[in-house]
Design a protein around this motif. Structure first.
Motif, short mmCIF file in Angstrom:
data_model
loop_
_atom_site.label_atom_id
_atom_site.label_comp_id
_atom_site.label_asym_id
_atom_site.label_seq_id
_atom_site.Cartn_x
_atom_site.Cartn_y
_atom_site.Cartn_z
N MET A 248 58.50 124.38 62.03
CA MET A 248 58.32 123.08 61.39
C MET A 248 57.63 122.05 62.29
N PHE A 249 57.94 122.08 63.59
CA PHE A 249 57.42 121.05 64.49
C PHE A 249 56.26 121.54 65.36
N GLY A 250 56.24 122.83 65.67
CA GLY A 250 55.22 123.38 66.55
C GLY A 250 55.80 123.78 67.89
N ARG A 251 55.23 124.79 68.51
CA ARG A 251 55.78 125.29 69.76
C ARG A 251 55.60 124.32 70.91
N ASP A 252 54.70 123.36 70.77
CA ASP A 252 54.50 122.35 71.82
C ASP A 252 55.29 121.08 71.54
N ARG A 253 56.35 121.19 70.74
CA ARG A 253 57.18 120.02 70.43
C ARG A 253 58.64 120.25 70.78
N ILE A 254 58.98 121.34 71.41
CA ILE A 254 60.37 121.67 71.73
C ILE A 254 60.62 121.43 73.22
N VAL A 255 61.66 120.65 73.54
CA VAL A 255 62.03 120.38 74.93
C VAL A 255 63.45 120.87 75.17
N LEU A 256 63.82 120.98 76.45
CA LEU A 256 65.19 121.33 76.79
C LEU A 256 66.09 120.11 76.64
N GLY A 257 67.31 120.35 76.14
CA GLY A 257 68.31 119.30 76.03
C GLY A 257 69.70 119.90 76.07
N SER A 258 70.56 119.39 76.95
CA SER A 258 71.89 119.98 77.13
C SER A 258 73.01 119.15 76.52
N TRP A 260 74.64 117.08 78.19
CA TRP A 260 75.63 117.00 79.27
C TRP A 260 76.29 115.63 79.27
N PRO A 261 77.62 115.49 79.43
CA PRO A 261 78.62 116.52 79.72
C PRO A 261 79.52 116.82 78.52
N PHE A 262 79.02 116.66 77.30
CA PHE A 262 79.87 116.76 76.12
C PHE A 262 80.13 118.22 75.72
N PRO A 263 81.32 118.49 75.14
CA PRO A 263 81.66 119.86 74.75
C PRO A 263 80.72 120.46 73.72
N MET A 264 80.08 119.62 72.89
CA MET A 264 79.15 120.14 71.89
C MET A 264 77.78 120.45 72.49
N GLY A 265 77.64 120.27 73.79
CA GLY A 265 76.40 120.59 74.47
C GLY A 265 76.42 121.98 75.08
N THR A 266 75.62 122.17 76.13
CA THR A 266 75.53 123.46 76.81
C THR A 266 75.23 123.22 78.27
N ARG A 267 75.65 124.12 79.11
CA ARG A 267 75.30 124.05 80.53
C ARG A 267 74.11 124.98 80.85
N ASP A 268 73.55 125.59 79.83
CA ASP A 268 72.40 126.48 80.03
C ASP A 268 71.42 126.32 78.88
N PRO A 269 70.68 125.21 78.85
CA PRO A 269 69.77 124.99 77.72
C PRO A 269 68.66 126.03 77.62
N ARG A 270 68.28 126.61 78.73
CA ARG A 270 67.25 127.65 78.67
C ARG A 270 67.69 128.82 77.79
N ALA A 271 68.99 129.14 77.83
CA ALA A 271 69.48 130.28 77.06
C ALA A 271 69.25 130.10 75.56
N LEU A 272 69.16 128.85 75.10
CA LEU A 272 68.99 128.59 73.67
C LEU A 272 67.59 128.93 73.18
N VAL A 273 66.64 129.01 74.12
CA VAL A 273 65.26 129.33 73.73
C VAL A 273 64.73 130.56 74.47
N ALA A 274 65.61 131.26 75.21
CA ALA A 274 65.17 132.40 76.01
C ALA A 274 64.56 133.49 75.16
N HIS A 275 65.02 133.62 73.91
CA HIS A 275 64.49 134.67 73.05
C HIS A 275 63.03 134.45 72.69
N ARG A 276 62.52 133.23 72.93
CA ARG A 276 61.11 132.94 72.64
C ARG A 276 60.19 133.40 73.78
#
Length: 309
Positions: A248-258, A260-276
């Motif tokens: 929907m947005f394009g591959r050049d529109r996605i950034v990392l976001g964690s 931090w430090p909320f429980p609904m976040g992540t300590r490994d934002p790279r893992a959310l896009v590693a499959h790409r």
């Protein structure tokens, strides 16, 4: 280029009991997270409980200055933590005044404001002077959902699980159907939580424009084109949603976001896009983040390259 987390939080010390996770008041812990995640920089904002959207204008004026100055003090001496100044979008004139107060301080990487909640409609004429100023200055505004005013969402933690993504989509709709994005190409809007519900409704918005539904105005560009002006973080917690966001947005529109430090976040934002793939991850944390922040020129996506993304 440095690896950047574009969505983290710190809280200023104010004259009241601390609100939120204790780590919010520990910039040293945020730097520890950066080391753990092998990232170089965190873009920091005040957390939603500090938005205080219900304040009247005189109270909001004092509060906004206090939290922005307090955020500078909170990250003082921690040069890897780069702040965004908060603008109270529920008070358009005050938001412009606060922007004019901080605009020449290069410590700020950009601005942040509340998506939905008590904010004015982002299509409201009262916000036009602010959009004009941000457009002329080429500034970035990160939109983060604050309080959700729907009482039906009180049970089951739905204010966060459903309300937050909905408020983000509402703010995006106001920018799209208000033609704000097309009229102000010099500024950049960043949406957290992978755009909330927005990726799932773009097709419906396009259908509404194509069939000239009541209330849908004639737009400078179609909803499908307009949403590709947004940047979004990767915090979807679902690979399929990340893939939909790329479509929907394009591959050049996605950034990392964690978030931090909320429980609904992540300590490994790279893992959310590693499959790409590694190239996608590297682009998200470096080149795309730099462009979103206005530190380097954008990569122009044509309709053909967008379709292949």
């Amino acid at each position: 280029m440095p690896g950047i987390d574009l969505h983290t939080h710190l809280a200023p010390r104010v004259d009241e009991p601390p609100v939120g996770p204790p780590a919010l008041y520990r910039p040293d812990l945020l730097e520890e997270y950066l080391d753990e995640a092998d990232l170089d920089e965190a873009i920091v904002t005040i957390p939603p409980p500090f938005f205080r959207q219900g304040l009247d204008e005189p109270e909001a004026r004092a509060w906004v200055r206090s939290v922005n100055d307090g955020l500078l003090r909170a990250r003082d001496g921690h040069d890897r933590l780069t702040p965004l100044a908060y603008l109270p979008l529920e008070h358009p004139e005050l938001a412009l005044d606060e922007y004019e107060r901080v605009r020449d301080d290069e410590t700020w990487a950009g601005l942040t404001g509340a998506a939905g909640g008590g904010s004015s409609s982002l299509a409201a004429p009262e916000l036009a002077p602010l959009w004009k100023a941000l457009d002329e200055d080429g500034r970035m505004l990160l939109l983060h959902p604050g309080a959700t005013p729907d009482p039906r969402l009180a049970p089951f933690y739905l204010t966060n699980l459903l309300g937050n993504p909905g408020e983000t989509a509402l703010a995006a709709a106001q920018l799209v159907f208000g033609d704000v994005l097309a009229r102000h190409p010099g500024m950049r809007f960043v949406l957290v939580h992978c755009g909330g519900l927005l990726p799932a409704v773009v097709g419906r918005w396009q259908r509404g424009a194509d069939t000239h539904r009541p209330g849908v105005p004639d737009l400078s560009e179609s909803p499908r084109e307009s949403v590709r002006r947004f940047y979004v973080d990767c915090l979807a917690h679902d690979r399929a949603v990340v893939d939909l966001a790329v479509t929907m947005f394009g591959r050049d529109r996605i950034v990392l976001g964690s978030d931090w430090p909320f429980p609904m976040g992540t300590r490994d934002p790279r893992a959310l896009v590693a499959h790409r793939g590694e190239d996608f991850v590297h682009r998200a944390e470096t080149r795309t983040a730099q462009v979103a922040l206005g530190r380097s020129g954008p990569t122009v996506l044509t309709a053909r390259t967008a379709a292949s993304s």
